[in-house]
Write a protein that holds these residues in place. Structure first.
Motif, short mmCIF file in Angstrom:
data_model
loop_
_atom_site.label_atom_id
_atom_site.label_comp_id
_atom_site.label_asym_id
_atom_site.label_seq_id
_atom_site.Cartn_x
_atom_site.Cartn_y
_atom_site.Cartn_z
N THR A 60 -62.01 -141.92 56.82
CA THR A 60 -60.86 -142.07 57.64
C THR A 60 -61.19 -142.25 59.13
OG1 THR A 60 -59.00 -141.11 56.08
CG2 THR A 60 -58.51 -141.70 58.36
N VAL A 61 -61.94 -141.27 59.76
CA VAL A 61 -62.40 -141.47 61.15
C VAL A 61 -63.61 -142.11 61.39
CG1 VAL A 61 -61.01 -139.26 61.51
CG2 VAL A 61 -63.29 -138.94 60.77
N LEU A 62 -64.40 -141.97 60.42
CA LEU A 62 -65.78 -142.91 60.74
C LEU A 62 -65.62 -144.43 60.31
CD1 LEU A 62 -68.19 -140.18 59.64
CD2 LEU A 62 -67.52 -140.71 61.89
N GLN A 63 -64.48 -144.91 59.90
CA GLN A 63 -64.26 -146.29 59.43
C GLN A 63 -65.33 -147.48 60.04
OE1 GLN A 63 -60.32 -147.48 59.54
NE2 GLN A 63 -59.91 -146.09 61.47
N GLY A 64 -65.24 -147.23 61.34
CA GLY A 64 -65.98 -148.30 62.02
C GLY A 64 -67.41 -147.97 62.38
N ASN A 65 -67.65 -146.76 61.72
CA ASN A 65 -69.28 -146.43 61.97
C ASN A 65 -69.80 -146.23 60.75
OD1 ASN A 65 -71.59 -145.63 63.19
ND2 ASN A 65 -70.68 -144.00 64.13
N THR A 66 -70.37 -147.21 59.85
CA THR A 66 -70.77 -147.04 58.57
C THR A 66 -72.14 -146.29 58.63
OG1 THR A 66 -71.81 -149.25 58.60
CG2 THR A 66 -69.47 -148.92 57.68
N ASP A 67 -72.81 -146.41 59.65
CA ASP A 67 -74.09 -145.74 59.84
C ASP A 67 -73.92 -144.34 59.88
OD1 ASP A 67 -75.35 -148.24 59.74
OD2 ASP A 67 -75.67 -148.47 61.81
N ALA A 68 -72.85 -143.89 60.20
CA ALA A 68 -72.62 -142.41 60.29
C ALA A 68 -72.18 -141.68 58.98
CB ALA A 68 -71.70 -141.90 61.58
N VAL B 222 -50.01 -118.64 60.57
CA VAL B 222 -51.47 -119.33 59.99
C VAL B 222 -51.39 -119.08 58.32
CG1 VAL B 222 -53.81 -119.01 59.86
CG2 VAL B 222 -52.67 -118.90 62.14
N LEU B 223 -51.00 -117.89 58.13
CA LEU B 223 -50.95 -117.92 56.41
C LEU B 223 -50.24 -118.70 55.66
CD1 LEU B 223 -52.25 -115.81 54.38
CD2 LEU B 223 -50.06 -114.60 54.58
N ALA B 224 -48.95 -119.18 56.53
CA ALA B 224 -47.78 -119.97 55.81
C ALA B 224 -48.46 -121.38 55.61
CB ALA B 224 -46.75 -120.03 56.60
N THR B 225 -49.58 -121.74 56.51
CA THR B 225 -49.96 -123.20 56.30
C THR B 225 -50.92 -123.16 55.18
OG1 THR B 225 -52.18 -122.53 57.77
CG2 THR B 225 -50.15 -123.27 58.75
N LEU B 226 -51.34 -122.30 54.40
CA LEU B 226 -51.95 -122.40 53.26
C LEU B 226 -51.24 -122.80 52.10
CD1 LEU B 226 -54.09 -118.91 53.09
CD2 LEU B 226 -54.96 -121.11 53.22
N PHE B 227 -49.62 -123.08 52.28
CA PHE B 227 -48.89 -123.30 51.24
C PHE B 227 -48.46 -124.95 51.69
CE2 PHE B 227 -48.09 -118.71 51.71
CZ PHE B 227 -48.00 -118.49 50.33
N ILE B 228 -49.10 -125.48 52.70
CA ILE B 228 -48.87 -126.80 52.95
C ILE B 228 -50.12 -127.61 52.51
CG2 ILE B 228 -48.43 -128.45 55.11
CD1 ILE B 228 -47.59 -126.22 56.33
N PRO B 229 -49.77 -128.59 51.48
CA PRO B 229 -50.77 -129.54 50.75
C PRO B 229 -51.54 -129.96 52.11
CG PRO B 229 -48.77 -130.06 49.88
CD PRO B 229 -48.55 -128.81 51.02
N GLY B 230 -52.93 -130.31 52.05
CA GLY B 230 -53.80 -130.96 52.99
C GLY B 230 -53.46 -132.06 53.39
N ILE B 231 -53.01 -133.00 52.25
CA ILE B 231 -52.68 -134.41 52.70
C ILE B 231 -51.47 -134.51 53.51
CG2 ILE B 231 -51.07 -134.58 50.47
CD1 ILE B 231 -54.01 -137.19 51.84
N VAL B 232 -50.64 -133.54 53.57
CA VAL B 232 -49.44 -133.91 54.46
C VAL B 232 -49.87 -133.85 56.03
CG1 VAL B 232 -47.30 -132.54 55.31
CG2 VAL B 232 -48.01 -132.55 52.86
N SER B 233 -50.94 -133.16 56.42
CA SER B 233 -51.31 -133.15 57.80
C SER B 233 -52.34 -134.39 58.06
CB SER B 233 -52.00 -131.61 57.92
OG SER B 233 -53.07 -131.37 57.19
N LEU B 234 -52.63 -135.18 57.14
CA LEU B 234 -53.51 -136.32 57.53
C LEU B 234 -53.21 -137.23 58.55
CD1 LEU B 234 -56.33 -137.45 56.45
CD2 LEU B 234 -54.78 -138.90 55.02
#
Length: 215
Positions: free
Chosen positions: A151-159, A43-55
């Protein structure tokens, strides 16, 4: 509506983060399973992974939830559930859980308390400043979150939360921007995190003092 959406998104994400991190930290720090150290360092090692990589992998997971075969896109669950995978919050929570006297845990077990009761009635109140700090961090982070909700609410602009709505207001009104409306929305968007910090600042300072950080 957009302020309520942002509040719902931030509170739900903070709740998921707290639940996963508190129970995870309790498992690693108090229960100490055989492979606990390996899990902790992973878990600690994941801190060194940029968040955009897991997108992309995270998007594919939300698109087709493993084992269930359902899609969470355009729902708040797509925002809430990934919030639990916060390595920073887990590491910080474990740091405080390590300071809890083992005698307190053993006394509760002798009295017949279940592990779940120990977590929420004994351990959690003992590290209340840390939980308040985690709540503040998680709330502010998800309140200001832009890319993942878009990214995940792209079809629901009211949210959409207020952050995305303000950016859309700017893009739709180029050349004829209602400055007063944008400034009013920006001011309202800043207020909830500030109010939360005012209420939790005492616990936040206590958590910094307890962590041993010195100025």
């Amino acid at each position: 509506r957009y302020l309520l959406n942002a509040l719902l998104m931030a509170l739900g994400s903070a709740a998921v983060t707290l639940f996963v991190c508190v129970t995870g930290a309790y498992t690693l720090s108090i229960l100490r399973p055989r492979w606990g150290d390996v899990v902790y360092w992973a878990v600690l090692a994941t801190l060194f992974i940029p968040g955009i990589v897991s997108l992309v992998p995270l998007y594919l997971t939300v698109l087709d939830l493993p084992g269930l075969g359902i899609s969470l896109l355009n729902t708040m669950w797509a925002v809430w559930l990934p919030a639990g995978a916060s390595a920073f919050s887990l590491v910080l929570a474990k740091r405080f859980f390590d300071s809890i006297p083992r005698e307190l845990i053993e006394a509760a077990r002798i009295d017949g308390a279940s592990e779940l009761r120990i977590v929420f009635q004994i351990v959690a109140p003992s590290v209340l400043p840390a939980i308040a700090a985690l709540t503040l961090f998680a709330f502010v982070y998800h309140w200001n979150s832009y890319l993942w909700p878009l990214t995940v609410l792209q079809g629901n602009t009211d949210a959409y939360p207020i952050v995305i709505s303000l950016s859309r207001l700017l893009s739709y009104n180029r050349g004829a921007m209602n400055t007063g409306l944008v400034m009013a929305g920006s001011t309202l968007a800043v207020l909830p995190p500030v109010v939360l910090f005012i209420f939790l600042q005492r616990f936040f300072v206590d958590s910094v003092v307890a962590s041993g950080v010195k100025g």
